[in-house]
Design an enzyme around this catalytic site. Structure first.
Site, PDB file in Angstrom:
ATOM      1  N   TYR A 178     -29.517 -27.550 -28.492  1.00  0.00           N
ATOM      2  CA  TYR A 178     -30.111 -27.278 -29.626  1.00  0.00           C
ATOM      3  C   TYR A 178     -29.608 -27.341 -31.010  1.00  0.00           C
ATOM      4  CZ  TYR A 178     -33.825 -24.340 -32.299  1.00  0.00           C
ATOM      5  OH  TYR A 178     -34.694 -24.014 -33.308  1.00  0.00           O
ATOM      6  N   MET A 179     -30.427 -28.101 -31.846  1.00  0.00           N
ATOM      7  CA  MET A 179     -29.757 -28.616 -33.101  1.00  0.00           C
ATOM      8  C   MET A 179     -29.805 -27.655 -34.502  1.00  0.00           C
ATOM      9  SD  MET A 179     -32.855 -29.353 -32.595  1.00  0.00           S
ATOM     10  CE  MET A 179     -34.426 -29.053 -33.519  1.00  0.00           C
TER      11      MET A 179
END
Length: 422
Positions: A178-179
């Site tokens: 997840y960024m």
């Protein structure tokens, strides 16, 4: 009854505090409080801009301080008076290695500059001093949202929104974690994958497992750092942007678990035999063990590679130049620079920076030109009016302190009703 937070107003907050039975406490947490505060600031300030300047303008708890930062730099630039000076640089060689040396004195008149060049070309050169020291260079922590945006901007020329679009696609395809994260930690399973990759690609002597602490005092660490989900391939992505962002993430993640780079830092000082001109100097390095730089060579930057010389070593002057320059005002903020400044001041959250930067451009407050922010007339007017009439709300410490208090709310250390009415 319950208060719907996305419709709440200042009056409704005060009413709810007087009538706590109307509150659905399942909705009361730091995230809702943050949205409430954002709307309160926007609802209070934006109508003032509509009445006093024109419709369609906006102000906000994070947006307005961000604009103020750009405007203050713009005013510094406008007030700056340039002065002429001369840069004298020579290209020298020792053996097969060529390297630059620069005049150590700031020359402010052309006659002096030409005299130095004449003597430099007519005389023999030698090393008059060499100062060396051992040094190491540590790898940086794996990417967070903020550091990914900054590095993508400075190294690839990507805007924060462009970088996040590419990262989003990589995440959706299952290529990265997840960024949107403030964390620099890596999972145990990823450490195993990184270990195998380093040992296979570079050798076990380069491996050094490390853990990193998040520096931001307001960090939200629900997710681990941004990293590849697998280390079996070095390239992923269906577009060029995605491939470049993936390569950046891959290199940073792998490098974070490698040994320090070892080098000799040196300051070389040279002059002509008579010594009657200013010394010429340069700072450079000799790499003795590449360490993590072998996995992320682009991080090395523009270090000058120096030869191994001693005091008294003769140098050959290959060429010398004189360039007239003018003192320059402070640099305008780039997108990466603005993000770094906001983060340093504790203003806003990394996940909101891309939208804030887009908003101040969409409102016509600033424009992005050659990757730098230029303030527009409307941005100047809006900032001046807001600072003049709402100095406390535009104060940088106000927003930073608010973020800190929201973290205390989230931790249960602070009662939101008492704080929001204090």
């Amino acid at each position: 009854k319950r208060i719907v937070f996305h419709e709440i107003t200042k009056t409704a907050i005060l009413k709810a505090i007087d009538n706590p039975r109307e509150i659905d406490y399942n909705l009361v947490n730091a995230q809702q409080a943050r949205r409430v505060l954002d709307r309160l600031v926007g609802y209070e300030l934006s109508p003032v801009l509509w009445r006093k300047i024109k419709g369609g303008l906006s102000a906000g708890r994070v947006q307005s301080p961000a604009l103020r930062i750009i405007m203050e730099r713009e005013r510094e630039i406008r007030a700056f008076n340039p002065e002429a000076y001369y840069i004298i640089e020579g290209t020298f060689s020792s053996g097969k290695t060529m390297f630059p040396l620069s005049c150590s004195k700031e020359v402010t008149d052309l006659e002096t500059a030409l005299d130095i060049i004449e003597k430099a070309e007519e005389n023999d050169w030698k090393v008059i001093d060499i100062k060396e020291s051992k040094a190491t260079r540590k790898a940086k922590a794996p990417f967070t949202t903020s550091t990914l945006q900054q590095t993508a901007s400075s190294r690839l020329g990507f805007s924060p929104s462009r970088a996040m679009r590419a990262a989003q696609k990589l995440y959706e395809a299952g290529h990265i974690t997840y960024m949107r994260t403030d964390s620099t930690t890596l999972s145990e399973s990823s450490i195993i994958g990184i270990t195998k990759y380093i040992e296979k690609q570079f050798g076990a002597e380069y491996l050094e497992i490390k853990s990193y602490k998040t520096k931001s005092k307001n960090a939200q660490e629900a997710h681990e750092a941004i990293r590849p989900t697998s280390f079996s391939k070095t390239i992923h992505g269906s577009t060029e942007d995605e491939k470049r962002i993936y390569s950046l993430i891959m290199a940073r993640t792998v490098a974070s678990q490698m040994k320090d780079a070892e080098m000799i830092r040196a300051k070389l000082i040279a002059n002509i035999d008579s010594g009657d001109i200013p010394d010429f100097i340069t700072n450079g390095v000799r790499l003795t063990f590449p360490g993590w730089l072998i996995a992320d060579p682009a991080s090395r930057g523009d270090d000058v590679e120096l030869p191994q010389v001693k005091k008294g070593t003769a140098l050959n002057l290959e060429g010398i130049s004189n360039t007239e320059k003018f003192t320059t005002p402070p640099n305008r903020y780039s997108e990466a620079g603005l993000i770094k400044e906001l983060e340093k001041r504790g203003i806003g959250r990394p996940s909101t920076y891309a939208s804030i930067i887009s908003t101040i451009q969409d409102r016509g407050y600033v424009r992005l030109e050659n990757k730098r922010f230029y303030a527009e007339k409307m941005g100047d007017i809006v900032t001046s009016r807001l600072v003049e009439n709402f100095k406390d709300l535009l104060d940088y410490n106000f927003t930073a302190t608010m973020e800190e208090k929201l973290d205390h709310v989230a931790d249960g250390d602070l009662k939101w009703k008492k704080w929001m009415t204090s």
